[in-house]
Design a protein around this motif. Structure first.
Motif, PDB file in Angstrom:
ATOM      1  N   GLY A 197       0.114  -6.686  -3.524  1.00 23.29           N
ATOM      2  CA  GLY A 197      -1.184  -7.147  -3.986  1.00 23.29           C
ATOM      3  C   GLY A 197      -1.192  -7.348  -5.488  1.00 23.29           C
ATOM      4  O   GLY A 197      -0.143  -7.420  -6.147  1.00 23.29           O
ATOM      5  N   ASN A 198      -2.395  -7.393  -6.041  1.00 27.68           N
ATOM      6  CA  ASN A 198      -2.553  -7.667  -7.466  1.00 27.68           C
ATOM      7  C   ASN A 198      -3.212  -6.538  -8.242  1.00 27.68           C
ATOM      8  O   ASN A 198      -3.201  -6.552  -9.474  1.00 27.68           O
ATOM      9  N   SER A 199      -3.808  -5.579  -7.535  1.00 26.83           N
ATOM     10  CA  SER A 199      -4.507  -4.497  -8.216  1.00 26.83           C
ATOM     11  C   SER A 199      -4.635  -3.304  -7.278  1.00 26.83           C
ATOM     12  O   SER A 199      -4.316  -3.379  -6.079  1.00 26.83           O
ATOM     13  N   GLU A 200      -5.162  -2.207  -7.815  1.00 28.54           N
ATOM     14  CA  GLU A 200      -5.380  -1.007  -7.007  1.00 28.54           C
ATOM     15  C   GLU A 200      -6.348  -1.268  -5.856  1.00 28.54           C
ATOM     16  O   GLU A 200      -6.296  -0.609  -4.816  1.00 28.54           O
ATOM     17  N   ALA A 201      -7.219  -2.259  -5.997  1.00 29.88           N
ATOM     18  CA  ALA A 201      -8.175  -2.591  -4.939  1.00 29.88           C
ATOM     19  C   ALA A 201      -7.490  -3.097  -3.679  1.00 29.88           C
ATOM     20  O   ALA A 201      -8.098  -3.108  -2.593  1.00 29.88           O
ATOM     21  N   ASP A 202      -6.228  -3.515  -3.791  1.00 28.35           N
ATOM     22  CA  ASP A 202      -5.484  -4.011  -2.631  1.00 28.35           C
ATOM     23  C   ASP A 202      -4.778  -2.890  -1.879  1.00 28.35           C
ATOM     24  O   ASP A 202      -3.937  -3.154  -1.023  1.00 28.35           O
ATOM     25  N   TRP A 203      -5.127  -1.631  -2.204  1.00 31.18           N
ATOM     26  CA  TRP A 203      -4.505  -0.469  -1.578  1.00 31.18           C
ATOM     27  C   TRP A 203      -5.574   0.449  -0.982  1.00 31.18           C
ATOM     28  O   TRP A 203      -6.695   0.531  -1.496  1.00 31.18           O
TER      29      TRP A 203
END
Length: 462
Positions: free
Chosen positions: A135-141
């Motif tokens: 992903g691109n950021s912590e929000a993708d986890w």
């Protein structure tokens, strides 16, 4: 231009191509890439390399009691086709505990997992929401439930049935070492009937161990080699007295090598002779049934690096003290004709230098070791666990003799006076090493965070 004073490779550059190590992580502090106690931090997955590290740090605030600069658990990917790195993802808040370095792995459904902040606490376990990408950021986890009540020094492997195992210390120094297995991609974890080792015992009230581990080629057997030591939180000099060197030493001195084999299907724990042991293994039973090298008060700091020989047995790269407490050597330890044979490879400049041992397809042995002139005794937090140049030593006769192959230290003109440590491989999902790829880190001076992480890519994957 070679670094002044270095011993040059014994084979020509034409026969041994050298790719320049590439910097990819900045603002690191002590152990931004960790030593052999926790792995993996770099995996080959979906045609890219994913690397977890501690970076993006800032100087401790004025008057702060923190000794290690706060850094972020960080993740980056690398494309060997373009030799380019992605932007870095940072996770959570900063931490000043150098143990909080992340580990990374992939599950059977191609989701990446990221585990960090593991030092006498559960840690934070994340899984990527989408397969085959970070992903691109912590929000993708997504945050998953805790693996265990406390974790220290986690190492993760993919097993024969596509489950995953994490091997770890369960609490503080004198606590037991154990493991958990997940069959559902990290959603739930199953514990063994008993822990594997617990050297703390009546008569040895604070006896402890540091453990190195490697998965057997069958994907079912975990090989564990460990050192032992008296933690002595009281600092009692009577217990810290080293009779070999006739002086008091610190509790960071670790002694001996012991071995256990864990069957991850049956949960049986046995010694090298195949004798099934009562678990958890305590100090007395380890000394009597598991010890493969009585070092007679010669000490180490970091536990050994492990590989597998042509019979599938563990082989060891170990640092050990020699003439006095400031002289050390690297030793290759293996089982030959009914005995554990030891061969000295080279001099080490600190007992906490963490190297890497590999056996290639031809059966040749490669030892990546940290070296330097004299004892590494520079002041400062970044120097407290060793560091120096990185040399690649080679044996073509099953470890009986070794030759300096080359120096792989980053360019001395670009990084003059730097120290480097904690060499480790990039591994595949099953834990086997990718040929020609290594990661390590380096720093210039005692202040932090000035450390930088590096990737050496000499693979043919691009």
């Amino acid at each position: 231009m070679p670094l002044a004073g270095l011993v040059q490779p014994v084979w020509s550059a034409a026969r041994v191509p050298r790719a320049a190590p590439q910097a990819f992580g900045f603002g690191g502090s002590k152990k931004m890439l960790y030593d052999v106690r926790q792995r993996p931090q770099a995996i080959w997955f979906n045609d890219k390399v994913y690397i977890g590290f501690k970076g993006g740090g800032t100087e401790p605030a004025a008057g702060s009691r923190e000794r290690v600069a706060p850094t972020y658990a960080s993740l980056v990917s690398y494309d060997p086709k373009t030799r380019q790195f992605s932007d870095t993802i940072r996770f959570g808040d900063t931490t000043s505990d150098h143990h909080d370095c992340p580990v990374i792995w992939a599950d059977k459904d191609d989701h990446l997992h990221f585990l960090y902040k593991c030092h006498n606490e559960p840690g934070i376990h994340l899984v990527a929401k989408q397969p085959r990408t970070m992903g691109n950021s912590e929000a993708d986890w997504e945050i998953l439930d805790d693996i265990a009540p406390m974790l220290s020094y986690p190492t993760v492997f993919r097993l024969f049935d596509d489950s995953n195992v994490v091997y770890f210390r369960t609490a503080g120094h004198s606590s037991s070492w154990s493991y958990r297995i997940t069959h559902d991609n990290g959603r739930t974890w199953t514990a063994p009937p008993t822990d594997v080792t617990n050297l703390d015992l009546v008569g040895f009230p604070e006896w402890s161990s540091y453990q190195a581990k490697i998965l057997g080629r069958d994907g079912k057997t975990l090989h564990v080699v460990f050192t032992d030591y008296d933690d002595v939180k009281s600092g009692d000099p009577r217990r810290l007295f080293n009779p070999r060197y006739e002086q008091v030493v610190g509790n960071d001195w670790k002694y001996n090598l012991s071995y256990v084999r864990i069957n991850l299907e049956t949960h049986e724990v046995s010694n090298f002779d195949g004798e099934v042991l009562e678990t958890p293994v305590h100090y007395e039973s380890a000394r009597e049934k598991c010890r493969i090298w009585d070092t007679v008060w010669r000490g180490a700091g970091v536990p050994p690096a492990l590989s597998l020989d042509d019979k599938g047995n563990p082989e060891v790269l170990h640092i050990l003290s020699e003439e006095d407490i400031e002289t050390h050597g690297y030793y290759y330890v293996r089982f030959v004709d009914g005995d554990w044979k030891k061969t000295r490879i080279a001099s080490a400049n600190h007992q906490w230098n963490s190297g890497y041992l590999k056996r290639d397809r031809k059966g040749h042995l490669h030892a990546y070791v940290i070296v330097g002139e004299g004892y590494a005794d520079k002041a400062g937090i970044n120097y407290s666990h060793g560091g120096g140049r990185i040399e690649h030593w080679l044996s073509k006769d099953q470890g009986d003799t070794w030759k300096l192959h080359r120096d792989i230290t980053p360019d001395g003109e670009k990084y003059p006076g730097w120290s480097f440590n904690n060499v480790q491989p990039v591994v595949r999902e099953d834990g086997t090493a990718v040929g020609g790829m290594l990661v390590f880190y380096g720093w210039l001076d005692p202040k932090n965070p000035d450390a930088v992480a590096f990737l050496l890519d000499e693979s043919d994957l691009g």
